[in-house]
Design a protein around this motif. Sequence first.
Motif, PDB file in Angstrom:
ATOM      1  N   TYR A  61       4.849  16.964  28.876  1.00 32.87           N
ATOM      2  CA  TYR A  61       3.682  16.057  28.594  1.00 32.87           C
ATOM      3  C   TYR A  61       3.325  16.087  27.119  1.00 32.87           C
ATOM      4  CZ  TYR A  61      -1.411  14.888  27.718  1.00 32.87           C
ATOM      5  OH  TYR A  61      -2.499  14.303  27.049  1.00 32.87           O
ATOM      6  N   TYR A  76      -4.429  16.979  32.822  1.00 33.39           N
ATOM      7  CA  TYR A  76      -3.313  16.470  33.516  1.00 33.39           C
ATOM      8  C   TYR A  76      -2.527  17.667  34.043  1.00 33.39           C
ATOM      9  CZ  TYR A  76      -4.179  11.498  33.049  1.00 33.39           C
ATOM     10  OH  TYR A  76      -4.841  10.193  33.076  1.00 33.39           O
ATOM     11  N   ARG A  79      -3.639  19.378  37.329  1.00 36.36           N
ATOM     12  CA  ARG A  79      -3.570  18.269  38.474  1.00 36.36           C
ATOM     13  C   ARG A  79      -2.126  18.121  38.865  1.00 36.36           C
ATOM     14  NH1 ARG A  79      -8.349  17.146  36.201  1.00 36.36           N
ATOM     15  NH2 ARG A  79      -9.903  16.251  37.876  1.00 36.36           N
ATOM     16  N   VAL A 312      -8.273   9.748  36.392  1.00 37.33           N
ATOM     17  CA  VAL A 312      -7.169  10.739  36.162  1.00 37.33           C
ATOM     18  C   VAL A 312      -6.532  10.811  37.637  1.00 37.33           C
ATOM     19  CG1 VAL A 312      -6.604  12.861  35.569  1.00 37.33           C
ATOM     20  CG2 VAL A 312      -8.024  11.771  34.040  1.00 37.33           C
ATOM     21  N   VAL A 316      -2.754  10.143  38.376  1.00 36.70           N
ATOM     22  CA  VAL A 316      -1.693  11.336  38.856  1.00 36.70           C
ATOM     23  C   VAL A 316      -1.156  11.041  40.018  1.00 36.70           C
ATOM     24  CG1 VAL A 316      -1.355  13.568  39.718  1.00 36.70           C
ATOM     25  CG2 VAL A 316      -2.694  12.856  37.617  1.00 36.70           C
TER      26      VAL A 316
END
Length: 328
Positions: A61, A76, A79, A312, A316
């Motif tokens: 990321y 993020y 998750r 989000v 995802v």
Amino acid sequence: MGSRTRRSESNDTQTERAMTNQTLAPGRNDLRFKSLGNNLAAHLYIPEGFDENGSCPAIIYSGPFNQVKEQTGAVYGPRLAERGYVTIVFDHIGYGDSEGGIRNNENSFLKIESIRDAISFMGTLPFVDRQRLCGLGVCASGGYMALVATTDKRLRAVASVSGMLGNQASYFGAMDRETVTALIATQNAGRQKAYETGEVEYVDALGLEASRDAPDDTTREGYDYYMTERAGAQTYPNYSHLAPSFMLEAPMLADAMSYAPFLYTPFIGIHGEHATTAPLTTAFHERASEPKELVEISGATHVSLYDIPEDVDRAVEAMDRFFKKHSA
């Protein structure tokens, strides 16, 4: 699970040194890895049911302009770990808890190198399946991740969220010659002053302070995110909205759009329905090589995809489905 690749002794040694013999566990793990001679601070998010002898899919990321790992990456990372991905979120050179002389310098090419080194580091972890490495770039890093993937095929698929994928259009295409050369001149002057004095001047490069009084929510959403307790220095002391006065020299050259036809790596572009940057994602998707996918998150804006849970979660879900399809 994909096949595991045997690690060399040198890589095992590097991994042990970088992780300082720490024991890893499900959830967030703090560690460091090297990039261009600098120690970079990282959070490694590991799924529940983690098996050190297993072979997990993984995600590298990289976040928006000037962000530190505790901001959008911390939204993020967990998750993605919940969906089975070992995910690394890190402070780039000169940011947050990482080493680096010039602080908060959005140097696209340094960030690209750090992304590559993060890929290398993840490849040394014995429980990571090298055949299932994927990349996620948000905002500015949407472009950086796409550029990395163009010449780094260790990434099997990449996603951009609210991606700044067309910097040539954002600067040279949006300004006439006189305006853009005047902007560049101010950046060059900032570099000259820093060289002569040894002192870097820091400025509000995104104009966040001025946007406080903007009449519409879309223009003001950067201020609402970066300049308040939601995600500002009040909450994350390692974050600063200020950047070197010569910062734009590099990002103006980092144009992922130019290389879109030659990406040759599966790409998913995710943007908010009301995001001002949505046209950049759409244009990149149109130009990108196959396989590719374009996802619009209804009701979302550019910044809501940074930390608003329902937005989000939908992003995802889309990238998880895409990654599983193209990195098996």
